[in-house]
Design an enzyme around this catalytic site. Structure first.
Site, PDB file in Angstrom:
ATOM      1  N   LYS A   1      40.723  21.004  34.466  1.00 36.16           N
ATOM      2  CA  LYS A   1      41.281  22.323  34.787  1.00 36.16           C
ATOM      3  C   LYS A   1      41.360  22.572  36.300  1.00 36.16           C
ATOM      4  O   LYS A   1      42.270  23.243  36.771  1.00 36.16           O
ATOM      5  CB  LYS A   1      40.483  23.420  34.077  1.00 36.16           C
TER       6      LYS A   1
ATOM      7  N   ASP B   1      42.273  31.234  28.826  1.00 32.32           N
ATOM      8  CA  ASP B   1      40.953  31.271  28.178  1.00 32.32           C
ATOM      9  C   ASP B   1      40.313  32.663  28.300  1.00 32.32           C
ATOM     10  O   ASP B   1      39.721  33.162  27.338  1.00 32.32           O
ATOM     11  CB  ASP B   1      40.001  30.252  28.817  1.00 32.32           C
TER      12      ASP B   1
HETATM   13  P1  NDP Z   1      31.228  22.454  31.701  1.00 30.98           P
HETATM   14  O1  NDP Z   1      30.950  20.989  31.686  1.00 30.98           O
HETATM   15  O2  NDP Z   1      31.928  23.061  32.853  1.00 30.98           O
HETATM   16  O3  NDP Z   1      29.801  23.234  31.554  1.00 30.98           O
HETATM   17  C1  NDP Z   1      28.838  22.819  30.615  1.00 30.98           C
HETATM   18  C2  NDP Z   1      27.687  23.836  30.580  1.00 30.98           C
HETATM   19  O4  NDP Z   1      26.846  23.455  29.475  1.00 30.98           O
HETATM   20  C3  NDP Z   1      26.798  23.864  31.818  1.00 30.98           C
HETATM   21  O5  NDP Z   1      26.409  25.202  32.067  1.00 30.98           O
HETATM   22  C4  NDP Z   1      25.604  23.000  31.405  1.00 30.98           C
HETATM   23  O6  NDP Z   1      24.406  23.349  32.052  1.00 30.98           O
HETATM   24  C5  NDP Z   1      25.501  23.376  29.943  1.00 30.98           C
HETATM   25  N1  NDP Z   1      24.812  22.404  29.096  1.00 30.98           N
HETATM   26  C6  NDP Z   1      25.250  21.170  28.712  1.00 30.98           C
HETATM   27  N2  NDP Z   1      24.359  20.605  27.856  1.00 30.98           N
HETATM   28  C7  NDP Z   1      23.355  21.510  27.709  1.00 30.98           C
HETATM   29  C8  NDP Z   1      22.144  21.509  26.955  1.00 30.98           C
HETATM   30  N3  NDP Z   1      21.775  20.469  26.196  1.00 30.98           N
HETATM   31  N4  NDP Z   1      21.338  22.596  27.023  1.00 30.98           N
HETATM   32  C9  NDP Z   1      21.684  23.646  27.794  1.00 30.98           C
HETATM   33  N5  NDP Z   1      22.814  23.714  28.522  1.00 30.98           N
HETATM   34  C10 NDP Z   1      23.630  22.642  28.487  1.00 30.98           C
HETATM   35  O7  NDP Z   1      31.979  22.720  30.334  1.00 30.98           O
HETATM   36  P2  NDP Z   1      32.978  23.942  29.960  1.00 30.98           P
HETATM   37  O8  NDP Z   1      32.385  25.224  30.391  1.00 30.98           O
HETATM   38  O9  NDP Z   1      34.358  23.635  30.413  1.00 30.98           O
HETATM   39  O10 NDP Z   1      33.000  23.848  28.363  1.00 30.98           O
HETATM   40  C11 NDP Z   1      31.814  24.137  27.625  1.00 30.98           C
HETATM   41  C12 NDP Z   1      32.105  24.084  26.138  1.00 30.98           C
HETATM   42  O11 NDP Z   1      33.030  25.092  25.751  1.00 30.98           O
HETATM   43  C13 NDP Z   1      32.711  22.737  25.712  1.00 30.98           C
HETATM   44  O12 NDP Z   1      32.007  22.320  24.569  1.00 30.98           O
HETATM   45  C14 NDP Z   1      34.146  23.075  25.381  1.00 30.98           C
HETATM   46  O13 NDP Z   1      34.631  22.248  24.342  1.00 30.98           O
HETATM   47  C15 NDP Z   1      34.037  24.529  24.928  1.00 30.98           C
HETATM   48  N6  NDP Z   1      35.303  25.263  25.110  1.00 30.98           N
HETATM   49  C16 NDP Z   1      35.988  25.696  24.001  1.00 30.98           C
HETATM   50  C17 NDP Z   1      37.183  26.386  24.128  1.00 30.98           C
HETATM   51  C18 NDP Z   1      37.906  26.827  22.897  1.00 30.98           C
HETATM   52  O14 NDP Z   1      39.107  27.022  22.937  1.00 30.98           O
HETATM   53  N7  NDP Z   1      37.210  27.023  21.801  1.00 30.98           N
HETATM   54  C19 NDP Z   1      37.774  26.702  25.455  1.00 30.98           C
HETATM   55  C20 NDP Z   1      36.965  26.223  26.570  1.00 30.98           C
HETATM   56  C21 NDP Z   1      35.788  25.525  26.374  1.00 30.98           C
HETATM   57  P3  NDP Z   1      23.949  22.666  33.467  1.00 30.98           P
HETATM   58  O15 NDP Z   1      24.629  23.455  34.542  1.00 30.98           O
HETATM   59  O16 NDP Z   1      22.484  22.814  33.455  1.00 30.98           O
HETATM   60  O17 NDP Z   1      24.404  21.230  33.391  1.00 30.98           O
END
Ligand code: NDP
Length: 277
Positions: A76, A123
């Protein structure tokens, strides 16, 4: 899994979703169902694009005559750079356009118009659409779990809908940075005593649990996971009496807004939702 092409093997089509991985994406079946419902002659495909190749891919697809592209993780930001001309590789595309204020605030894009070289983020507004049926009162409290790209979209729109918003993230410093940018509070320990809890972390994709203290969960509260399907977060929330919503609602809603922005006609939302069940 759907058919997924490498971007260099992109077939003749009109719209695409690009990402990596992208084979799991339900966007092709959803958009194709919308075209079928309205008798439109378009084709929508999934294309795998590696990080660092987004600008080149978008120039290539523009040359092939693609009209629009949806962008999913992790592209993105790169897609936004292309729109703004930051990684311009060729001169055969139009001038970069400015972004609308909400897209600029969110800072990343998920929907591109290749003909006009313009982009929006659907989004954030799509997320708000999915809350409408719940009729939250102004002043309702919300906790965002996560501080990644999708947390930005949620954090950018929830205050405008009257929510008092807090952020928790596994890496607390990222929650603090996002909280400062959007002027929202942060918590070090996530608790369940909020009217709305939005899980934007990718923990659900890996069946990992979040360290939530579920005591105080509200029966009329809504636990909302952006990941599709029944996640551990939603199961826990359900077992503590909360209402639940999974990411299919947002997938449909952001996709419908992309469809409408590209084509200027109302999206057949029911057909789109049915296609991703
Ligand atoms: P990013 O990679 O930008 O962010 C991931 C986030 O998840 C971070 O805050 C990270 O924390 C946290 N995280 C990952 N693993 C864990 C864990 N085991 N425990 C706690 N926190 C965790 O991803 P996005 O924000 O772009 O996307 C996140 C999710 O949202 C994805 O699964 C995506 O598929 C979904 N999504 C769905 C959409 C839809 O249309 N339904 C639209 C957009 C997204 P840290 O900073 O500590 O690493």
């Amino acid at each position: 899994m759907n058919i997924c092409y490498e971007w260099r093997d992109a077939p003749a089509a009109d719209f695409a979703v690009i990402g990596d991985p992208v084979a799991h994406s339900r966007s092709p079946q959803m958009h194709q169902a919308a075209y079928n419902a309205l008798g439109l002659p378009y084709r929508y495909v999934a294309l795998r694009v590696s990080a660092g190749k987004v600008g080149e891919t978008l120039d290539y697809l523009t040359g092939l005559g693609y009209r629009g592209v949806n962008v999913t993780v992790p592209h993105k930001q790169e897609a936004m750079d292309w729109t703004m001309g930051a990684d311009r590789l060729t001169d055969n595309v139009g001038e970069p356009r400015s972004l609308d204020p909400l897209t600029e605030k969110i800072g990343v894009v998920n929907t591109l118009n290749l003909i006009e070289r313009s982009a929006i983020n659907t989004d954030g507004p799509g997320f708000l659409d999915t809350l409408t049926p719940y009729e939250f009162a102004r002043g309702s409290t919300a906790l965002i779990l996560g501080a990644g790209g999708s947390a930005r979209a949620v954090a950018a729109v929830l205050p405008s809908a009257g929510f008092d918003v807090w952020i928790w993230n596994r890496t607390h410093s990222r929650a603090v940075a996002l909280g400062e940018e959007f002027r929202l509070g942060t918590v070090e320990t996530p608790t369940a005593n909020f009217d709305l809890i939005v899980n934007t972390t990718s923990a659900g994709l890996k069946s990992e649990s979040l360290p939530i203290d579920w005591r105080g969960a509200k029966e009329e509260g809504l636990a909302y996971d952006l990941v599709y399907g029944e996640t551990r977060f939603l199961r826990d929330a359900n077992s503590h009496g909360m209402r639940t919503l999974d990411g299919k609602a947002l997938l449909m809603s952001q996709g419908a807004r992309s469809f409408e922005w590209w084509l200027g006609i109302p999206a057949p939302r029911e057909a789109m939702l049915e296609a991703i069940q």
